[in-house]
Design an enzyme around this catalytic site. Structure first.
Site, PDB file in Angstrom:
ATOM      1  N   GLY C 146     -29.282   8.101  49.892  1.00 17.84           N
ATOM      2  CA  GLY C 146     -29.620   8.978  48.779  1.00 17.84           C
ATOM      3  C   GLY C 146     -31.059   8.762  48.354  1.00 17.84           C
ATOM      4  O   GLY C 146     -31.674   7.736  48.669  1.00 17.84           O
ATOM      5  N   CYS C 147     -31.589   9.733  47.630  1.00 22.70           N
ATOM      6  CA  CYS C 147     -32.987   9.655  47.229  1.00 22.70           C
ATOM      7  C   CYS C 147     -33.215   8.549  46.194  1.00 22.70           C
ATOM      8  O   CYS C 147     -34.104   7.709  46.360  1.00 22.70           O
ATOM      9  CB  CYS C 147     -33.463  11.002  46.697  1.00 22.70           C
ATOM     10  SG  CYS C 147     -32.392  11.753  45.461  1.00 22.70           S
ATOM     11  N   TYR C 148     -32.415   8.532  45.128  1.00 19.63           N
ATOM     12  CA  TYR C 148     -32.583   7.470  44.133  1.00 19.63           C
ATOM     13  C   TYR C 148     -32.385   6.084  44.742  1.00 19.63           C
ATOM     14  O   TYR C 148     -33.179   5.172  44.487  1.00 19.63           O
ATOM     15  CB  TYR C 148     -31.594   7.655  42.970  1.00 19.63           C
ATOM     16  CG  TYR C 148     -31.885   8.789  42.023  1.00 19.63           C
ATOM     17  CD1 TYR C 148     -33.075   8.833  41.297  1.00 19.63           C
ATOM     18  CD2 TYR C 148     -30.960   9.806  41.811  1.00 19.63           C
ATOM     19  CE1 TYR C 148     -33.331   9.856  40.394  1.00 19.63           C
ATOM     20  CE2 TYR C 148     -31.208  10.837  40.914  1.00 19.63           C
ATOM     21  CZ  TYR C 148     -32.383  10.862  40.206  1.00 19.63           C
ATOM     22  OH  TYR C 148     -32.636  11.873  39.313  1.00 19.63           O
ATOM     23  N   THR C 150     -32.891   5.025  47.720  1.00 18.04           N
ATOM     24  CA  THR C 150     -34.002   4.629  48.592  1.00 18.04           C
ATOM     25  C   THR C 150     -35.107   3.974  47.773  1.00 18.04           C
ATOM     26  O   THR C 150     -35.571   2.872  48.091  1.00 18.04           O
ATOM     27  CB  THR C 150     -34.543   5.860  49.350  1.00 18.04           C
ATOM     28  OG1 THR C 150     -33.523   6.324  50.251  1.00 18.04           O
ATOM     29  CG2 THR C 150     -35.795   5.523  50.142  1.00 18.04           C
TER      30      THR C 150
END
Lengths: 335, 335, 335, 335
Positions: C146-148, C150
């Site tokens: 997921g972006c968060y 990472t």
């Protein structure tokens, strides 16, 4: 006097602006009218606002003793609701396009639907006070102008009346609007990432608001080129208007056309020579600001006209019309 | 081949775009040139970029064996620097307005200053490859076009060549630019809170870029009304161009003017009938996108032209010119 | 080598970024895969892009000889599509949350649905190359982070490994994301006028991405407070991370934890003491930028971690994983 | 009663907000005070606003019979101007940091300058009405709180008074502000293209507003981690506050701490359980909105506090203080 003012469509941007302005109005109180089921979209306050809510029916209107109902609804809903509201004794101020175009034929041509209330269409008064003030005062059904036509007509009509435009060369109105003009709804084309850092034209040459400009200004369609464009910002309309003025000799004499016409108008502000308005100047106000540029050597003229699309272009002008229709001071609650 | 390409003014938005594009270019390497003392404005990375830096002098240019120098500087600086750089054997691609207007008289009229290099002004080639490609190939001094004129001329010149515009009625170019077009500098008028949620016109009818359009298109000043306007976004120019085309019978035939002229152009993209570009389509590309609207009943025409002001309007077009001037593939590093 | 890379969900923001990055990749070519009927939303170019399109079926994958398929789809679609794609011989890189949480129980707890592919869930490799590089190289099914998580894990995991955090006091991760992180869809809450000039927290303490941080960092839920917040901008995530570091004596020694761990990492950039990254530094790059602040008098530490949510937080990291899984240079197509 | 209220620094964002609010106030009239030469920055209206202007001297204050003067000036200017204004008989409400920190030593430590008015510093009352109302009523010199501390203290002080925070674990305040908080001035770091689409932290752990929070809340510096961050929007502050509340058993009991403390406060609004404010809720209002989240399983708590930095964080709170200091209704002109 305390006017009881119903609002249908209070969750939209124009409707919410109406509620906010009416809350501040010394002689009116807003009544929210539930038109159909909708979910709210806002974090919930512990003590919510106390604006009362009623159903949107003729009986409810009578029972609530509403003096006026504002319709911030799509045209089809306005056509459905208006007869019952008038029968219930309320004046109606409609913010949709349902009653703006004077004839069923014109409505059909631009709104692609049959007009179901031709008698009311004939009766409706176009609520641009700067030009139809006397008729608004006695109207039962007021058709509030579109946002683009408000900015356009306030800039163009005085020029037409003064015969300064070279109509054979035509007039160009390049219009830009904040995204609230597109209404409050879920749509991909209005989603943040599509609008942010973008700028786009839509309805080039054939926007629905064109016939309103023609009807008020007296221009012919062949003489008027109009493009609507979407700005990556919330609110405001700015129109850059180009024409040739062969009889005009200076910027001052062009400005004087407006000074003469608008000397007593409370909501028109003119700019010093060399200055034109930006959007900031009019946001959250009911003003229409106008500035001019002119090149005497060639006769080329540019007029910039700016309004807040949700105020002078919708809710504010609707309240200006309400003030007139009920004998209040025209600027009440709007300065 | 590996061109050594100096950049003066690399801290500005156009200059930084040049550095970024040259870093990706397979046949060029950027060399940052210090022109005067400036403070940096960015958090410091532990391992900074390895782009080398040299002083901006003729000796340094010779020593660094630069093939070409890009000047992303104000016109006065370009006038000062160009002779020495040319003497040092580098080609010069100037992104300022110093060499765009062909005669010292015209420069003085629009830039309000004496032109100090009239011989170089006469020698300079206007770097709009779509119209001056052959001359660019052999030029020593290339004057990179302004951002507004690039979008305007690519839309207007084919119409002029095809004689479709009713010049007596004139042509209107309503231009909107992202704020990076104003350059990277501390100024109240470009500060965030003044630009955010705002839209404003400036230099109405008398923008410095007007004569560039007249020189390339062949229009007379009396025939051309131009307004520059500031969008609350970073990058991109969109121009909405209005005119009458009495000899045109359909949108398709108007579009065909462009199809014929631009069939082999790698950086011009045309749109299907009924479609016009938005800014998103061209941001961070070297394309100029063009779409048309036409009303056969009245002859009214609208053309929308969009570019990225920092790419096709500045750094990208400069590299396109560099590619031509050094015999590289015109699109190298730009697709 | 030329990898044939399918993309399901290419109309979304992450999917479109994949297509753009793969177009620039020297050893891969994108193939658009039609998953279900969707309408396009963009003006039409005369010459559209030539990226081929196939149906999203196992047969089509075999016929098109795809080496890898990227799923930029919701978790349910990824669960449905993955088995068939693997059977057809393609590696799968899934950008949804379908295969990130290791056990069906955890998936059910956070995604509120049964996991229908427990065997594949057990097989999937979590594609955070900086910590699971070797396993990615041989994986058949890669679960892209997921972006968060990472941005969070790249900042927190080295601190956990070095035992510098006072876990009894806990760690706070205040995360802010651009609106593209919410996906490309029509929704009122993501409409322009709701996001513009606004800032809002959502999923406070219970965001779906929390367990990914716990699994990679080794923190317990009680030790980790996370809030996701929506920025009025397109792309980028910045996380401000607070903790106490009783054993650390200076900002330099805190920074050294990262320098030691990330000395050879191509996509981690550290900042000079006293500097922290802003969003601009990482937009449109695959970098994760990290800077630290530390108060030796009190042991309070702040780490700022920034990525582009669509690149290192989605498409870029997916391509980094593809490079590893096919023996290419890890940075290919990403610098 | 009609208070004559001078404003020094009326061209700044806070000063302009004061003028606008005082124009609407039923018992006050604004008087613009020229402090030094400045150029205007706005298109010129034909009929400018009629707010009178006087020089900023003690004589002029006496002659103009000012009851109160608002200083929207830098701290050094406030230190210079305050003695003369008080001598001239006006109350002074200072919006700078000049009189907020109680001792010259603390002022010097955080503002890096000598305090030249220690007697006035000792006399000044900190104008946070929710906690110092009675003292404000009789004050001659009111020090208006900083924007960040207003949002922080209104959220934190009730928790401190109720002893619910685990101070050994500390409290984190992650603060985000619109760009108007940086003031109206030409600066590269606040220019549109640097702020737009960006988000950045500044003054991490050592912002000047920290000691104001410590003085009002009773926290020690070691217990309080504060980061200020710049949002790409005009106005509003949102603070996300993290702590552990071991004695609290439910979100309801955490919310009750605020309900008990703020039951009679006109400008504090609390949110239903599960809801937290966004910036939109408070923009252009004098409200401080507060919502809570709590995880009973682990004791982790998050409080979100939001204000408009120019209203409750500056001009609105200043008028709230004026109302108190002159015996007017506290909410006059602010609802």
């Amino acid at each position: 006097m305390l006017l009881r003012a119903g609002i249908v469509g209070f969750r939209g941007y124009g409707g919410a602006e109406l509620v906010a302005l009416l809350h501040k109005h010394p002689h009116a109180e807003p009544v929210l009218m539930e038109h159909r089921e909708e979910t709210e979209h806002a974090p919930k306050l512990r003590k919510p606002s106390l604006t009362p809510r009623i159903r949107c029916t003729a009986d409810a209107v009578r029972e609530a003793k509403l003096d006026v109902v504002f319709l911030a609804t799509p045209p089809e809903a306005s056509l459905d609701l208006t007869p019952g509201l008038l029968d219930a004794g309320a004046k109606v101020i409609d913010l949709s396009g349902a009653f703006r175009l004077r004839t069923p034929e014109r409505y059909k041509a631009w709104y692609k639907a049959e007009h179901t209330q031709p008698a009311l269409l004939a009766e409706a008064v176009y609520g641009l006070p700067e030009f139809y003030r006397e008729r608004v005062k006695t109207a039962r059904l007021i058709s509030n102008p579109g946002c683009y036509p408000t900015a356009a007509n306030l800039a163009i009509r005085p020029l037409m009346d003064a015969h300064v435009i070279d109509r054979t060369a035509g007039i160009v109105c390049d219009a830009k609007s904040g995204t609230s003009g597109a209404g409050r709804k879920a749509s991909l084309s209005n989603s943040f990432c599509e609008v942010d850092e973008n700028f786009s034209a839509y309805s080039v040459l054939n926007h629905r608001h064109v016939p309103e400009v023609l009807l008020t200004s007296g221009l012919l369609e062949a003489e008027f080129s109009f493009t609507a464009q979407l700005l990556p910002l919330d609110r405001g309309i700015l129109e850059t208007i180009y024409f040739r003025a062969p009889g005009i000799t200076s910027a001052a004499s062009l400005l004087k056309v407006y000074e003469d016409r608008y000397a007593d108008e409370p909501f028109i502000r003119l700019y010093e020579l060399g200055n034109v308005p930006d959007l900031r100047a009019v946001q959250r106000t009911n003003f229409c600001d106008i500035g001019v540029k002119f090149d005497p050597a060639t006769g080329r003229a540019v007029v910039v006209s700016a309004i807040d699309n949700l105020v002078k272009g919708a809710a504010g002008q609707a309240i200006q019309n309400m003030n007139l229709a009920f004998g209040l001071k025209e600027t009440e609650g709007l300065l």
